[in-house]
Design an enzyme around this catalytic site. Structure first.
Site, PDB file in Angstrom:
ATOM      1  N   LYS A 178       9.798  -0.464   8.079  1.00  0.00           N
ATOM      2  CA  LYS A 178       8.645  -0.421   7.182  1.00  0.00           C
ATOM      3  C   LYS A 178       8.133   1.008   7.168  1.00  0.00           C
ATOM      4  O   LYS A 178       8.595   1.839   7.957  1.00  0.00           O
ATOM      5  CB  LYS A 178       7.547  -1.383   7.638  1.00  0.00           C
ATOM      6  CG  LYS A 178       7.233  -1.282   9.139  1.00  0.00           C
ATOM      7  CD  LYS A 178       6.181  -2.284   9.571  1.00  0.00           C
ATOM      8  CE  LYS A 178       6.706  -3.687   9.800  1.00  0.00           C
ATOM      9  NZ  LYS A 178       6.399  -4.629   8.760  1.00  0.00           N
ATOM     10  N   ARG A 179       7.154   1.301   6.287  1.00  0.00           N
ATOM     11  CA  ARG A 179       6.561   2.630   6.310  1.00  0.00           C
ATOM     12  C   ARG A 179       6.047   2.945   7.723  1.00  0.00           C
ATOM     13  O   ARG A 179       5.586   2.048   8.438  1.00  0.00           O
ATOM     14  CB  ARG A 179       5.402   2.692   5.295  1.00  0.00           C
ATOM     15  CG  ARG A 179       5.845   2.688   3.850  1.00  0.00           C
ATOM     16  CD  ARG A 179       6.713   3.881   3.516  1.00  0.00           C
ATOM     17  NE  ARG A 179       5.993   5.123   3.721  1.00  0.00           N
ATOM     18  CZ  ARG A 179       5.179   5.686   2.834  1.00  0.00           C
ATOM     19  NH1 ARG A 179       4.982   5.116   1.656  1.00  0.00           N
ATOM     20  NH2 ARG A 179       4.548   6.815   3.107  1.00  0.00           N
ATOM     21  N   THR A 222       5.417  -8.109   3.477  1.00  0.00           N
ATOM     22  CA  THR A 222       6.380  -8.923   2.722  1.00  0.00           C
ATOM     23  C   THR A 222       7.748  -8.903   3.401  1.00  0.00           C
ATOM     24  O   THR A 222       8.533  -9.833   3.224  1.00  0.00           O
ATOM     25  CB  THR A 222       6.512  -8.437   1.261  1.00  0.00           C
ATOM     26  OG1 THR A 222       6.509  -7.005   1.244  1.00  0.00           O
ATOM     27  CG2 THR A 222       5.378  -8.959   0.403  1.00  0.00           C
ATOM     28  N   LYS A 230       0.619   0.102  11.692  1.00  0.00           N
ATOM     29  CA  LYS A 230       1.765  -0.805  11.803  1.00  0.00           C
ATOM     30  C   LYS A 230       2.342  -0.799  13.228  1.00  0.00           C
ATOM     31  O   LYS A 230       3.178  -1.604  13.572  1.00  0.00           O
ATOM     32  CB  LYS A 230       2.839  -0.439  10.783  1.00  0.00           C
ATOM     33  CG  LYS A 230       2.380  -0.651   9.322  1.00  0.00           C
ATOM     34  CD  LYS A 230       3.458  -0.258   8.330  1.00  0.00           C
ATOM     35  CE  LYS A 230       2.991  -0.288   6.872  1.00  0.00           C
ATOM     36  NZ  LYS A 230       3.016  -1.634   6.270  1.00  0.00           N
TER      37      LYS A 230
HETATM   38  C1  26Q Z   1      -2.968   6.330  -3.448  1.00  0.00           C
HETATM   39  C2  26Q Z   1      -3.507   7.550  -3.788  1.00  0.00           C
HETATM   40  C3  26Q Z   1      -2.724   8.701  -3.813  1.00  0.00           C
HETATM   41  C4  26Q Z   1      -1.370   8.596  -3.533  1.00  0.00           C
HETATM   42  C5  26Q Z   1      -0.827   7.371  -3.204  1.00  0.00           C
HETATM   43  C6  26Q Z   1      -1.624   6.242  -3.152  1.00  0.00           C
HETATM   44  C7  26Q Z   1      -1.050   4.954  -2.772  1.00  0.00           C
HETATM   45  C8  26Q Z   1       0.256   4.616  -3.125  1.00  0.00           C
HETATM   46  C9  26Q Z   1       0.821   3.425  -2.718  1.00  0.00           C
HETATM   47  C10 26Q Z   1      -1.764   4.047  -2.023  1.00  0.00           C
HETATM   48  C11 26Q Z   1      -1.203   2.850  -1.627  1.00  0.00           C
HETATM   49  C12 26Q Z   1       0.106   2.535  -1.957  1.00  0.00           C
HETATM   50  C13 26Q Z   1       0.769   1.307  -1.524  1.00  0.00           C
HETATM   51  C14 26Q Z   1       0.219   0.399  -0.774  1.00  0.00           C
HETATM   52  C15 26Q Z   1       0.975  -0.761  -0.299  1.00  0.00           C
HETATM   53  O1  26Q Z   1       2.186  -0.821  -0.407  1.00  0.00           O
HETATM   54  N1  26Q Z   1       0.288  -1.765   0.249  1.00  0.00           N
HETATM   55  C16 26Q Z   1       0.967  -2.935   0.757  1.00  0.00           C
HETATM   56  O2  26Q Z   1       1.029  -3.882  -0.289  1.00  0.00           O
HETATM   57  C17 26Q Z   1       1.831  -4.976   0.080  1.00  0.00           C
HETATM   58  C18 26Q Z   1       1.946  -5.886  -1.128  1.00  0.00           C
HETATM   59  O3  26Q Z   1       0.757  -6.560  -1.346  1.00  0.00           O
HETATM   60  C19 26Q Z   1       1.253  -5.700   1.279  1.00  0.00           C
HETATM   61  O4  26Q Z   1       2.152  -6.700   1.675  1.00  0.00           O
HETATM   62  C20 26Q Z   1       1.021  -4.731   2.433  1.00  0.00           C
HETATM   63  O5  26Q Z   1       0.339  -5.386   3.482  1.00  0.00           O
HETATM   64  C21 26Q Z   1       0.229  -3.542   1.947  1.00  0.00           C
HETATM   65  O6  26Q Z   1       0.118  -2.574   2.980  1.00  0.00           O
END
Ligand code: 26Q
Length: 811
Positions: free
Chosen positions: A543-544, A651, A549
């Site tokens: 995962k990331r 997920t 995490k």
């Molecule tokens: C925001 C601002 C600037 C640059 C990037 C972002 C950014 C990009 C991607 C902020 C958040 C994300 C992604 C978030 C993410 O993947 N969240 C995950 O979403 C999943 C689907 O609902 C969940 O299962 C995870 O728990 C949640 O961490």
């Protein structure tokens, strides 16, 4: 349903090959063979779509899923599967001397996403098409997707992901459907025919050009569309020849600044930074998307007053929130509606999903920047805010704290989550616990103000990619054992439950797991030169990389186990292979140090003869969808160990479960619902509860230093971080040490350490009893159907989008 016989397919393929490459296929290389097959499959899907258009009336409600990210991965295999022609193609190609699996693995991943949120959008597209819901994606065609991760001397190095360097066979450019998006400039107010009009002048126009990728449903001939927008200069603004030298340079500047908009996907930085270019990206795709929806709607004779009956617009997190003021702008300035009508229509068309409770990740834009870039949109947001604050005042007169917490604009910022809640009719969380935390904590003010807007939609994953495609042997075992009804109705996987004590099925499952482990170990051997024992427990955390995490917690227990093994080389443990993969945001220092630490312990442990190969550590480079498809079917253990309350859903936990892994988990996100499905005996739960975590936050009282002083194991492993045990440069892991001690261990790694070690001891005991182990594994598979994204999408369709029965087939 689509059908083609083998010989016709072969003829089509050879013909396509010649058309594309101008020579016979036998002279070609793998890429040419892949391209020919991809284009042929795309043609088949296009033909189905054209057939559909002949019979479709446009009465069905259309759903538009707006997302900054779509992490599709590879499409060849899943398109063949959904068309129902994979076996025929495989045979046909075989007769031509081509191995379909090889062609499939030649495909570049389409990696236009960071992780969970982007992959969820991709699973949703597959499920919408497969449930026959007219549901389309809207996003950005980034030239560079999520960076490619290389591990050099144990550290992450980022390389640009130039995924378009080879032709993308799935997309079609649609220049005639381009839209103009306007940035900057000023707004002139003028009375025209007695109505105050807002005229946007001196703006910088950007041409948004759509690229469409067709999305086919599973054996149902439904074809939806994913429309990704690319930013280009408006042609007449960029005419080199007619420009004098000064203007020529200006023209180049203009071209570069426009193209920058869709150039690169921003990595999730978690600590939110308000970059102007990211705001530009957001308005760019949202404006192009909304304009094209409205023009299409009107072209088909739609009555704008009933927009919400024909169209649902869903926003994936706050990233596309400008859909709200953009729709308002079109209704007010172009359709000339009253504010009240425009607001009623907008707030009954748009719905919003939240994906995080982490305050530092919430989007907010500096008002001054916003106003300059989007002057008309700013005026509309301002008006929304003023009207909303007036409503708040009416209800909460003099409650200044509450009003300022809920305001859309405050402290010099525009708060996107507040705007998203106020401007939409539905707000959902992505797992039960997450939704409860939104309602009771993070968004409690809004929940009391709008109790009916809030609802839960627990995430899901498409079982077509994450079981049928990535684990064909397990999928076949299911078909042989319980028939294939579960393919259309994934909750029918539950029929497998009654085989939980069937020794024959357990043996077959064990063999399949073994085969998948062999395939993964070959991949690791070929790519990293590491030999791993396929009889060992494959213990996986992919995962990331992020502090919440808790990859660090996982590393600490491996360091501890290593210490135990050195002290007692005869320690009786089941051999284990610890597999990690994941990317760190390029600017996230601690996360990058965690990758270094994993690689450092891997080097040390894998090369220490005293360990006698009982444990091994592998960090796999460049985690992405197609790599997940190889790793997940081979896992015995799925590590889902986030600090309770922090992981909205997760997920990958669902993907592992569906492939028969046993989960080691905190009671966080969807882990709780997994536990509810399989019951306590078939999952390994450890760690702080929600209440314990929240109590620490509200009452304090946590001291990681006390734990360090009182637990000799922890004392030793933390000292080893900074005494050169794992790195010649003693200071190299100081940041991790400080995170855990000096800064009091924000995510309670040390607090959960003992509980985690005990959980892993339980794993060790359980794995020795293979009969019990595979019984648990069967139960996990049997109970995983509910986590198909078909169930999730069915709930969105019924509970949020109000898609009528006629177009949404029952599950
Ligand atoms: C925001 C601002 C600037 C640059 C990037 C972002 C950014 C990009 C991607 C902020 C958040 C994300 C992604 C978030 C993410 O993947 N969240 C995950 O979403 C999943 C689907 O609902 C969940 O299962 C995870 O728990 C949640 O961490």
């Amino acid at each position: 349903m689509f059908y083609i016989d083998k010989n016709t397919f072969k003829e089509d393929y050879l013909e396509k090959y010649i058309e594309l490459h101008g020579e016979e296929f036998k002279f070609g290389n793998m890429r040419q063979k892949y391209e020919a097959l991809g284009s042929l499959v795309r043609d088949y899907i296009t033909k189905i779509k054209i057939e559909n258009n002949k019979t479709n009336n446009h009465d069905n409600k259309q759903v538009y899923y707006f997302s900054m990210e779509f992490l599709l991965g590879r499409l060849l295999g899943s398109n063949l599967l959904n068309l129902g022609i994979r076996d025929i193609c495989k045979e046909g190609l075989n007769e031509l001397g081509i191995d379909l699996d090889e062609l499939e693995s030649f495909e570049q991943d389409q990696g236009l996403g960071n992780g969970g949120l982007g992959r969820l959008a991709a699973c949703f597209l597959d499920s919408m098409a497969s449930l026959n819901i007219p549901g389309h994606g809207c996003g950005i065609r980034y030239k560079y997707g999520f960076f490619e991760q290389k591990i050099i001397n144990g550290s992450q190095v980022e390389a640009p992901e130039n995924w378009l360097k080879c032709e993308n066979v799935w997309e079609i450019r649609k220049p005639s459907n381009s839209q103009i998006v306007r940035f900057g400039g000023e707004v002139r107010m003028e009375k025209i025919n007695g109505r105050l009009s807002f005229i946007h002048i001196n703006y910088d126009p950007v041409l948004a050009v759509p690229y469409d990728t067709l999305i086919i449903g599973h054996e149902n001939s439904a074809v939806n569309n994913l429309r990704l927008w690319s930013a280009e200069p408006v042609s007449n603004e960029f005419d080199f020849s007619s420009f004098s030298r000064g203007e020529y340079l200006k023209a180049i500047e203009y071209k570069n600044s426009v193209e920058a908009i869709s150039n690169v996907l921003y990595p999730d930085n978690t600590f939110y930074e308000g970059q102007m270019l990211r705001l530009k990206q957001q308005y760019f795709f949202v404006s192009a998307g909304i304009q094209s929806i409205i023009s299409n709607f009107k072209k088909h004779g739609g009555d704008i007053f009933n927009l919400n009956e024909s169209i649902a617009i869903h926003i994936n997190d706050t990233h596309p929130t400008l859909a709200i003021p953009e729709l308002m702008r079109i209704l007010l300035d172009e359709e000339l509606l009253s504010w009240e009508d425009a607001w009623r229509i907008t707030t009954s068309t748009i719905s919003y999903t939240n994906h995080t409770i982490m305050a530092e990740a919430l989007e907010k834009w500096p008002i001054e920047m916003f106003k300059k870039l989007l002057p008309r949109i700013y005026m509309i947001v301002n008006e929304i805010n003023e009207r909303f604050c007036k409503d708040l005042w009416d209800k909460y007169t003099y409650q200044w704290d509450k009003i300022s917490r809920m305001a859309i604009m405050a402290d010099g910022y525009i708060r996107m989550a507040n705007l998203a809640i106020v401007g939409s009719y539905s707000v959902n969380g992505v797992a039960k616990l997450h939704t409860e935390i939104l309602k009771k904590q993070v968004m409690s003010d809004f929940y009391y103000f709008y109790p009916n807007k809030f609802n839960n939609k627990t995430n899901g994953i498409t079982h077509r990619r994450w079981l049928i495609k990535c684990n064909p042997q397990l999928s076949n075992l299911l078909k042989e054992t319980i028939g294939d009804g579960w393919v259309k109705h994934p909750t029918d996987m539950e029929y497998l439950y009654k085989f939980k004590d069937d020794e024959n099925i357990k043996d077959r499952l064990a063999l399949i797991k073994k085969n998948n482990k062999i395939a993964l170990s070959e991949f690791i051997k070929n790519n990293q030169g590491i030999n791993i024992d396929t009889n060992s427990i494959f213990d996986v955390q992919v995962k990331r990389i992020h502090a919440y995490k808790r990859q660090v917690l996982n590393v600490l227990r491996i360091m501890n186990l290593y210490n135990q093994l050195i002290e007692n080389p005869n320690l009786d443990i089941e051999p284990r292979t610890f597999i990690f993969a994941g990317k760190a945001a390029p600017g996230y220092y601690l996360a990058k140090k965690i990758i270094e630490l994993i690689n450092a312990i891997a080097t040390k442990i894998n090369n220490d003869r005293r360990v006698k190969d009982k444990i091994k550590v592998v960090f796999m480079e460049n985690y992405r969808t197609s790599l997940a498809e190889i790793i997940i079917p081979a896992a015995d253990i799925s590590e889902q160990i986030s600090t309770t309350t922090k992981e909205a859903s997760g997920t990958s936990n669902m993907k592992f479960m569906m492939n028969g892994a046993i989960t080691v988990a905190t009671l966080d996100g969807a882990n709780i619902e997994i536990k509810d499905q399989v019951s306590e005996e078939n999952i390994i739960i450890f760690g702080l509860t929600e209440k314990e975590v929240l109590d620490y936050y509200s009452k304090g009282g946590y001291s990681s230093y006390d734990i360090y002083n009182n637990d000799i194991r922890i004392n030793r492993i933390l000292n080893d971080l900074v005494n050169g045990a794992y790195c010649n440069d003693k200071e190299n892991f100081r940041a991790i040490y400080n995170h855990l001690l000096t800064y009091n261990d924000e995510f309670f790694d040390l607090r959960d350490f003992d509980s985690f070690v005990k959980a892993q001891d339980r794993v060790d005991k359980l794995y020795r009893d293979k009969s019990k182990w595979y019984s648990m594994s069967i139960i996990n598979i049997a109970k995983s159907g509910i986590f198909s994204s078909d169930r999730t999408i069915y709930e969105y369709a019924k509970g949020i989008w109000d898609v009528p029965n006629s177009s949404c087939k029952d599950k």
